[in-house]
Write a protein that holds these residues in place. Structure first.
Motif, PDB file in Angstrom:
ATOM      1  N   GLY A  27       0.796  -1.219   0.000  1.00 49.38           N
ATOM      2  CA  GLY A  27       0.000   0.000   0.000  1.00 49.38           C
ATOM      3  C   GLY A  27       0.827   1.267   0.000  1.00 49.38           C
ATOM      4  N   PHE A  28       0.141   2.404   0.125  1.00 46.71           N
ATOM      5  CA  PHE A  28       0.831   3.697   0.053  1.00 46.71           C
ATOM      6  C   PHE A  28       1.651   4.007   1.298  1.00 46.71           C
ATOM      7  CE2 PHE A  28      -3.314   4.912   1.889  1.00 46.71           C
ATOM      8  CZ  PHE A  28      -2.931   5.728   2.945  1.00 46.71           C
ATOM      9  N   LEU A  29       1.413   3.300   2.400  1.00 50.81           N
ATOM     10  CA  LEU A  29       2.205   3.530   3.604  1.00 50.81           C
ATOM     11  C   LEU A  29       3.610   2.942   3.507  1.00 50.81           C
ATOM     12  CD1 LEU A  29      -0.407   2.917   6.470  1.00 50.81           C
ATOM     13  CD2 LEU A  29       0.460   5.097   5.615  1.00 50.81           C
ATOM     14  N   MET A  30       3.787   2.035   2.575  1.00 55.42           N
ATOM     15  CA  MET A  30       5.106   1.429   2.396  1.00 55.42           C
ATOM     16  C   MET A  30       6.035   2.431   1.729  1.00 55.42           C
ATOM     17  SD  MET A  30       7.013  -1.237   2.767  1.00 55.42           S
ATOM     18  CE  MET A  30       8.540  -1.942   2.115  1.00 55.42           C
ATOM     19  N   PRO A  31       7.102   2.835   2.402  1.00 57.10           N
ATOM     20  CA  PRO A  31       8.011   3.814   1.794  1.00 57.10           C
ATOM     21  C   PRO A  31       8.828   3.185   0.677  1.00 57.10           C
ATOM     22  CG  PRO A  31       8.926   2.985   3.849  1.00 57.10           C
ATOM     23  CD  PRO A  31       7.558   2.379   3.730  1.00 57.10           C
ATOM     24  N   LYS A  32       9.378   4.039  -0.156  1.00 59.28           N
ATOM     25  CA  LYS A  32      10.229   3.555  -1.243  1.00 59.28           C
ATOM     26  C   LYS A  32      11.518   2.982  -0.669  1.00 59.28           C
ATOM     27  CE  LYS A  32      12.528   4.970  -5.525  1.00 59.28           C
ATOM     28  NZ  LYS A  32      12.838   6.094  -6.448  1.00 59.28           N
ATOM     29  N   VAL A  33      11.826   1.782  -1.076  1.00 57.13           N
ATOM     30  CA  VAL A  33      13.056   1.127  -0.622  1.00 57.13           C
ATOM     31  C   VAL A  33      14.190   1.542  -1.558  1.00 57.13           C
ATOM     32  CG1 VAL A  33      14.225  -1.075  -0.243  1.00 57.13           C
ATOM     33  CG2 VAL A  33      11.816  -0.806   0.397  1.00 57.13           C
ATOM     34  N   ILE A  34      15.202   2.192  -1.009  1.00 59.55           N
ATOM     35  CA  ILE A  34      16.295   2.713  -1.835  1.00 59.55           C
ATOM     36  C   ILE A  34      17.436   1.712  -1.984  1.00 59.55           C
ATOM     37  CG2 ILE A  34      15.752   5.110  -1.333  1.00 59.55           C
ATOM     38  CD1 ILE A  34      17.906   5.118   0.786  1.00 59.55           C
ATOM     39  N   GLU A  35      17.411   0.679  -1.147  1.00 56.66           N
ATOM     40  CA  GLU A  35      18.444  -0.365  -1.240  1.00 56.66           C
ATOM     41  C   GLU A  35      17.908  -1.618  -0.578  1.00 56.66           C
ATOM     42  OE1 GLU A  35      23.102  -1.180   0.111  1.00 56.66           O
ATOM     43  OE2 GLU A  35      22.147   0.758   0.514  1.00 56.66           O
ATOM     44  N   GLY A  36      18.056  -2.746  -1.234  1.00 56.22           N
ATOM     45  CA  GLY A  36      17.606  -3.999  -0.649  1.00 56.22           C
ATOM     46  C   GLY A  36      16.250  -4.430  -1.175  1.00 56.22           C
ATOM     47  N   ALA A  37      15.599  -5.306  -0.422  1.00 54.20           N
ATOM     48  CA  ALA A  37      14.327  -5.907  -0.839  1.00 54.20           C
ATOM     49  C   ALA A  37      13.144  -5.088  -0.344  1.00 54.20           C
ATOM     50  CB  ALA A  37      14.228  -7.331  -0.307  1.00 54.20           C
ATOM     51  N   ALA A  38      12.071  -5.083  -1.150  1.00 56.99           N
ATOM     52  CA  ALA A  38      10.868  -4.336  -0.790  1.00 56.99           C
ATOM     53  C   ALA A  38       9.718  -5.248  -0.385  1.00 56.99           C
ATOM     54  CB  ALA A  38      10.432  -3.454  -1.954  1.00 56.99           C
ATOM     55  N   ASP A  39       9.763  -6.513  -0.790  1.00 53.25           N
ATOM     56  CA  ASP A  39       8.701  -7.463  -0.440  1.00 53.25           C
ATOM     57  C   ASP A  39       9.018  -8.097   0.909  1.00 53.25           C
ATOM     58  OD1 ASP A  39       7.367  -7.009  -2.846  1.00 53.25           O
ATOM     59  OD2 ASP A  39       8.642  -8.459  -3.897  1.00 53.25           O
ATOM     60  N   LEU A  40       8.232  -7.756   1.915  1.00 51.34           N
ATOM     61  CA  LEU A  40       8.523  -8.198   3.268  1.00 51.34           C
ATOM     62  C   LEU A  40       7.738  -9.453   3.634  1.00 51.34           C
ATOM     63  CD1 LEU A  40       8.584  -4.776   5.160  1.00 51.34           C
ATOM     64  CD2 LEU A  40      10.479  -6.034   4.125  1.00 51.34           C
TER      65      LEU A  40
END
Length: 359
Positions: free
Chosen positions: A115-128
């Motif tokens: 969702g929109f609360l998830m900040p942009k990941v600048i390094e590493g994995a984004a799928d938690l």
């Protein structure tokens, strides 16, 4: 103008002292302004990054996110363009191989990672996945690295740091983000009754749409109102801003006293000028011009000292420059100084030329 500028050039010693006092006051005000802005930003940065319009919390929570508990079913009662659940928890983490003395205070946000609360990941994995977190890059300065296994409070399992987001903080501490299942496991343990609990719902509206909830046990709070009610936020801002405005008033008195004393020392000179036909208005403009020049130079030096000081501030100090506020405070300092210097105009106007030159 000619008289005021040339007098400053001639009596450098006296005027350097005035400029120094003005510069020190300006320096202090600018540093306090940066600290006030840094502390405010440290409290609210994560909330600002939501770019939301409102938040729905339990009615008895007194606008405190951590004190609010709602069921996810409340989401269906909320009218808004985008609505997402959120959980928040304050805890201490450390790298698994570090001692308990190396704990770091953080704020954990449990969110829907798509969702929109998830900040942009600048390094590493984004799928938690379960027990994975992404963290504010501010933790880099404290020795944390991607792939670290983290111990979180009394939580029995390890968390894995898998990504960095841009700097984010809440209540003056860095933020780490996890999915809601991880947040619930840390906060409630294996209690099945907690499987649908959240702290609240963050809402974005569209085209000025009013955010409402039909749930009797919850309330809608505008984001700015929510921020103002963060613990200590308003009191802290009022205290530091009050100190700054008092310093501005004090600077007016200080510079006013200096200019007044120097005006008295020049009584004989003003008397001679009046005898020669120089009008009082010209002399008054000369005093005001002197005050303005001194104030501008003093504020400029204060700004330069601030720029140099910021280069040496430790990373742990919550300092953030707010250029519009700096410009406002610079203007107020100059205006306050001019008002202080204006008190000397009456003295100039009352000078009797004959008495002044001993006639």
């Amino acid at each position: 103008m000619f008289l005021g500028i040339n007098e400053i050039k001639y009596s450098k010693g006296k005027y350097v002292l005035v400029i120094l006092v003005m510069a020190l006051v300006a320096w202090l005000i600018f540093i306090l302004s940066g600290l006030a802005n840094g502390l405010a930003q440290g409290n609210r940065l994560a909330v600002d990054q939501w770019q939301a319009d409102g938040i729905v919390l339990a009615e008895e929570a007194n606008s405190n996110l951590n004190a609010s508990t709602l069921n996810e079913s409340v989401l269906a009662s909320i009218e808004g363009d985008q609505v997402e659940p959120i959980g928040q928890l304050s805890l201490a983490i450390r790298q698994k191989d570090q001692s308990k003395a190396d704990l770091t205070n953080v704020s954990l946000f449990g969110i829907e990672t798509s969702g929109f609360l998830m900040p942009k990941v600048i390094e590493g994995a984004a799928d938690l996945e379960k027990n994975q977190v992404v963290a504010s890059e501010a933790l880099k300065n404290q020795g944390y690295e991607l792939g670290d296994k983290l111990t979180a409070g009394k939580y029995a399992e390890d968390l894995e740091l898998v990504g960095w987001t841009k700097e984010s903080s809440f209540n003056i501490v860095p933020v780490i983000y996890a999915n809601l299942d991880t947040w619930r496991a840390i906060k409630y343990g294996d209690n099945p009754a907690s499987s649908e609990l959240v702290n609240g719902f963050v809402v974005k509206s569209k085209d000025g749409q009013k955010i409402t909830t039909s749930d009797q046990d919850s309330q809608v709070i505008k984001i700015e109102d929510f921020i103002q009610k963060l613990p200590g936020y308003s009191a802290q801002n009022l205290t530091l801003d009050g100190m700054i405005y008092f310093l501005i008033v004090i600077s007016a008195f200080i510079l006013g006293i200096f200019i007044f004393v120097m005006t008295l020392q020049k009584t004989a000179m003003f008397g001679v000028l009046k005898v020669q036909g120089v009008p009082t208005s010209y002399l008054a403009k000369s005093v005001l011009l002197q005050t303005t020049v001194l104030a501008v130079i003093g504020v400029g030096i204060g700004l330069a000292l601030t720029v140099v000081t910021v280069l040496f501030l430790p990373d742990s100090m919550p300092y953030a420059t707010n250029y519009p506020r700096i410009a406002i405070f610079s203007g107020l300092l100059i205006v306050a100084a001019i008002l202080g210097g204006a008190f000397s105009i009456r003295t100039v106007a009352k000078i009797d030329p004959l008495v002044a030159i001993g006639g």
